[in-house]
Scaffold this motif. Structure first.
Motif, PDB file in Angstrom:
ATOM      1  N   ARG A   1       6.495  33.559  78.106  1.00  0.00           N
ATOM      2  CA  ARG A   1       5.741  34.728  77.638  1.00  0.00           C
ATOM      3  C   ARG A   1       5.748  34.747  76.109  1.00  0.00           C
ATOM      4  O   ARG A   1       6.623  34.137  75.470  1.00  0.00           O
ATOM      5  N   LEU A   2       4.791  35.470  75.547  1.00  0.00           N
ATOM      6  CA  LEU A   2       4.720  35.572  74.090  1.00  0.00           C
ATOM      7  C   LEU A   2       5.395  36.860  73.637  1.00  0.00           C
ATOM      8  O   LEU A   2       5.354  37.873  74.344  1.00  0.00           O
ATOM      9  N   ILE A   3       6.028  36.790  72.485  1.00  0.00           N
ATOM     10  CA  ILE A   3       6.615  37.998  71.895  1.00  0.00           C
ATOM     11  C   ILE A   3       5.497  38.665  71.091  1.00  0.00           C
ATOM     12  O   ILE A   3       4.821  38.017  70.292  1.00  0.00           O
ATOM     13  N   ARG A   4       5.312  39.963  71.342  1.00  0.00           N
ATOM     14  CA  ARG A   4       4.169  40.651  70.733  1.00  0.00           C
ATOM     15  C   ARG A   4       4.633  41.757  69.792  1.00  0.00           C
ATOM     16  O   ARG A   4       5.756  42.249  69.920  1.00  0.00           O
ATOM     17  N   ASP A   5       3.753  42.162  68.878  1.00  0.00           N
ATOM     18  CA  ASP A   5       4.104  43.287  68.007  1.00  0.00           C
ATOM     19  C   ASP A   5       3.771  44.588  68.732  1.00  0.00           C
ATOM     20  O   ASP A   5       3.338  44.580  69.890  1.00  0.00           O
ATOM     21  N   ASP A   6       3.973  45.717  68.033  1.00  0.00           N
ATOM     22  CA  ASP A   6       3.825  47.012  68.709  1.00  0.00           C
ATOM     23  C   ASP A   6       2.408  47.249  69.208  1.00  0.00           C
ATOM     24  O   ASP A   6       2.182  48.010  70.140  1.00  0.00           O
ATOM     25  N   SER A   7       1.433  46.562  68.580  1.00  0.00           N
ATOM     26  CA  SER A   7       0.060  46.774  69.055  1.00  0.00           C
ATOM     27  C   SER A   7      -0.342  45.717  70.092  1.00  0.00           C
ATOM     28  O   SER A   7      -1.505  45.628  70.463  1.00  0.00           O
ATOM     29  N   GLY A   8       0.630  44.911  70.530  1.00  0.00           N
ATOM     30  CA  GLY A   8       0.349  43.963  71.609  1.00  0.00           C
ATOM     31  C   GLY A   8      -0.163  42.619  71.151  1.00  0.00           C
ATOM     32  O   GLY A   8      -0.494  41.757  71.962  1.00  0.00           O
ATOM     33  N   ARG A   9      -0.234  42.420  69.826  1.00  0.00           N
ATOM     34  CA  ARG A   9      -0.723  41.124  69.337  1.00  0.00           C
ATOM     35  C   ARG A   9       0.412  40.107  69.297  1.00  0.00           C
ATOM     36  O   ARG A   9       1.552  40.447  68.989  1.00  0.00           O
ATOM     37  N   ARG A  10       0.055  38.840  69.588  1.00  0.00           N
ATOM     38  CA  ARG A  10       1.021  37.756  69.470  1.00  0.00           C
ATOM     39  C   ARG A  10       1.505  37.702  68.022  1.00  0.00           C
ATOM     40  O   ARG A  10       0.709  37.821  67.103  1.00  0.00           O
ATOM     41  N   LEU A  11       2.801  37.508  67.811  1.00  0.00           N
ATOM     42  CA  LEU A  11       3.302  37.411  66.435  1.00  0.00           C
ATOM     43  C   LEU A  11       2.742  36.161  65.781  1.00  0.00           C
ATOM     44  O   LEU A  11       2.587  35.128  66.415  1.00  0.00           O
ATOM     45  N   ALA A  12       2.451  36.255  64.505  1.00  0.00           N
ATOM     46  CA  ALA A  12       1.955  35.086  63.774  1.00  0.00           C
ATOM     47  C   ALA A  12       2.796  34.938  62.519  1.00  0.00           C
ATOM     48  O   ALA A  12       3.568  35.835  62.170  1.00  0.00           O
ATOM     49  N   LYS A  13       2.615  33.816  61.834  1.00  0.00           N
ATOM     50  CA  LYS A  13       3.485  33.557  60.682  1.00  0.00           C
ATOM     51  C   LYS A  13       3.294  34.599  59.575  1.00  0.00           C
ATOM     52  O   LYS A  13       4.148  34.786  58.746  1.00  0.00           O
ATOM     53  N   ARG A  14       2.153  35.309  59.599  1.00  0.00           N
ATOM     54  CA  ARG A  14       1.952  36.329  58.566  1.00  0.00           C
ATOM     55  C   ARG A  14       2.806  37.576  58.818  1.00  0.00           C
ATOM     56  O   ARG A  14       2.923  38.425  57.953  1.00  0.00           O
ATOM     57  N   ASP A  15       3.401  37.695  60.014  1.00  0.00           N
ATOM     58  CA  ASP A  15       4.184  38.887  60.345  1.00  0.00           C
ATOM     59  C   ASP A  15       5.580  38.795  59.739  1.00  0.00           C
ATOM     60  O   ASP A  15       6.564  38.570  60.427  1.00  0.00           O
ATOM     61  N   ASP A  16       5.650  39.005  58.422  1.00  0.00           N
ATOM     62  CA  ASP A  16       6.912  38.841  57.728  1.00  0.00           C
ATOM     63  C   ASP A  16       8.009  39.742  58.267  1.00  0.00           C
ATOM     64  O   ASP A  16       9.184  39.393  58.233  1.00  0.00           O
ATOM     65  N   ALA A  17       7.617  40.927  58.758  1.00  0.00           N
ATOM     66  CA  ALA A  17       8.615  41.884  59.228  1.00  0.00           C
ATOM     67  C   ALA A  17       9.422  41.301  60.381  1.00  0.00           C
ATOM     68  O   ALA A  17      10.550  41.697  60.617  1.00  0.00           O
ATOM     69  N   ARG A  18       8.817  40.346  61.132  1.00  0.00           N
ATOM     70  CA  ARG A  18       9.523  39.769  62.271  1.00  0.00           C
ATOM     71  C   ARG A  18      10.105  38.389  61.941  1.00  0.00           C
ATOM     72  O   ARG A  18      10.545  37.679  62.813  1.00  0.00           O
ATOM     73  N   ALA A  19      10.061  37.997  60.661  1.00  0.00           N
ATOM     74  CA  ALA A  19      10.598  36.680  60.290  1.00  0.00           C
ATOM     75  C   ALA A  19      12.108  36.675  60.485  1.00  0.00           C
ATOM     76  O   ALA A  19      12.793  37.664  60.171  1.00  0.00           O
ATOM     77  N   ILE A  20      12.624  35.564  60.987  1.00  0.00           N
ATOM     78  CA  ILE A  20      14.077  35.467  61.200  1.00  0.00           C
ATOM     79  C   ILE A  20      14.803  35.680  59.869  1.00  0.00           C
ATOM     80  O   ILE A  20      15.838  36.338  59.809  1.00  0.00           O
ATOM     81  N   ARG A  21      14.224  35.159  58.776  1.00  0.00           N
ATOM     82  CA  ARG A  21      14.800  35.364  57.430  1.00  0.00           C
ATOM     83  C   ARG A  21      15.025  36.821  57.129  1.00  0.00           C
ATOM     84  O   ARG A  21      15.963  37.195  56.458  1.00  0.00           O
ATOM     85  N   ARG A  22      14.056  37.633  57.513  1.00  0.00           N
ATOM     86  CA  ARG A  22      14.125  39.049  57.199  1.00  0.00           C
ATOM     87  C   ARG A  22      15.316  39.680  57.934  1.00  0.00           C
ATOM     88  O   ARG A  22      16.082  40.456  57.368  1.00  0.00           O
ATOM     89  N   TYR A  23      15.473  39.314  59.205  1.00  0.00           N
ATOM     90  CA  TYR A  23      16.614  39.843  59.960  1.00  0.00           C
ATOM     91  C   TYR A  23      17.913  39.400  59.301  1.00  0.00           C
ATOM     92  O   TYR A  23      18.864  40.165  59.195  1.00  0.00           O
ATOM     93  N   ARG A  24      17.952  38.141  58.870  1.00  0.00           N
ATOM     94  CA  ARG A  24      19.159  37.622  58.205  1.00  0.00           C
ATOM     95  C   ARG A  24      19.433  38.410  56.941  1.00  0.00           C
ATOM     96  O   ARG A  24      20.553  38.839  56.692  1.00  0.00           O
ATOM     97  N   ALA A  25      18.380  38.614  56.135  1.00  0.00           N
ATOM     98  CA  ALA A  25      18.551  39.317  54.862  1.00  0.00           C
ATOM     99  C   ALA A  25      18.996  40.758  55.092  1.00  0.00           C
ATOM    100  O   ALA A  25      19.746  41.326  54.298  1.00  0.00           O
ATOM    101  N   ASP A  26      18.566  41.356  56.207  1.00  0.00           N
ATOM    102  CA  ASP A  26      18.926  42.736  56.507  1.00  0.00           C
ATOM    103  C   ASP A  26      20.312  42.852  57.135  1.00  0.00           C
ATOM    104  O   ASP A  26      20.709  43.932  57.568  1.00  0.00           O
TER     105      ASP A  26
END
Ligand code: GLU
Length: 282
Positions: A243-268
């Motif tokens: 299955r695909l992981i989707r954002d809150d509006s149901g769209r497939r995550l793409a590389k432009r979705d910085d908020a979901r970048a693993i880096r961002r989670y690490r930095a937070d």
């Protein structure tokens, strides 16, 4: 005979930072390998030299290690595999299945990456250059597969086995669907010498992959891959489309979705175990 050892792979393209969808894909592959006493390999799909960047590749290794994943070295990089792609292409040319094409740049560019949900699929190619002989191929030509001739050459009924949750079972590849939805696919752009479809099939065989784990949006590419495997005499892996992981509006995550970048989670300050648990991996 002992059962074949299970081998799968995670095959990201270094065109951006990995996000939660990539984490889910890599963890699914690693989990299925661990459950079966098998191996997960990593492959860097970096044929699109204009979009791939060394910093994104370095980030792939860091982010996957942070997630707790391990893989065998050396890692296969598609940019170092030109000879293998050339010989596969030569084989298809020698079978009389290819022709040079000088049509639109946009389609030729699109052939370098896997087609993902939400992206426009270029219209099926009308076959304008189909009568051109390979002897005419010039520096600006792409090489296409004549789908009609390829299907005739493959001869047998094509099918593949899906082990994923959404559509498990045996799938018959429909020649009409291949012709209508994919048509005369691009096998190689002249300067790059390959395309997503050709490279993935050649490399999965070279890495002796027994099960391909990837996102459900690539399910529709599988008939093309199965056809190329038959034409090139390569083994038949099984497919697990997740299955695909989707954002809150149901769209497939793409590389432009910085908020979901693993880096961002690490930095937070997120803990890898918590991120894994959030994706369903204990
Ligand atoms: N490199 C592709 C991607 O990042 C994956 C291709 C595949 O798994 O077949 O989407």
């Amino acid at each position: 005979m002992p059962p074949e050892a299970y081998r799968t792979r995670f095959a990201p393209s270094p065109t951006g930072y990995l996000h939660l969808g990539h984490a889910y894909s890599a963890l699914t592959a690693a989990h299925r390998a661990a459950e079966r006493g098998g191996t997960m390999l990593l492959r860097i799909e970096d044929i699109d030299t204009a979009r791939c960047k060394p910093e994104f590749e370095a980030a792939i290794f860091e982010d996957l290690a942070w997630l707790g994943l391990r893989w065998e070295e050396p890692v296969m990089r598609q940019s170092a595999r030109r000879t293998a792609y050339d010989s596969a292409l030569e084989r298809l040319v020698a079978m009389g299945l290819c022709y040079p094409c000088c049509c639109t740049r946009r389609e030729i560019r699109a052939a370098l990456s896997a087609h993902q949900e939400g992206a426009d699929r270029p219209p099926t190619y009308p076959g304008t250059c189909r009568q051109r002989p390979m002897a005419e191929a010039g520096p600006d030509d792409a090489i296409r597969l004549d789908m009609g001739r390829a299907l005739a050459a493959a001869g047998t009924s094509l099918h593949f086995t899906e082990t994923g949750p959404a559509r498990p079972g045996e799938h018959v590849v429909s020649a009409a669907q291949l012709a209508e939805e994919h048509g005369d696919i691009i096998l190689a752009r002249r300067d790059i010498g390959t395309s997503y479809h050709l490279a993935v099939v050649v490399d999965d065989a070279a890495q002796a992959i027994t099960e391909i784990v990837r996102g459900g949006d690539l399910f529709d590419s599988t008939p093309v891959h199965r056809l190329l495997q038959v034409l090139l005499g390569l083994p038949r892996p099984t497919y697990y489309h997740h299955r695909l992981i989707r954002d809150d509006s149901g769209r497939r995550l793409a590389k432009r979705d910085d908020a979901r970048a693993i880096r961002r989670y690490r930095a937070d300050g997120e803990a890898p175990a918590r991120l894994r648990a959030g994706l369903g991996f204990a």
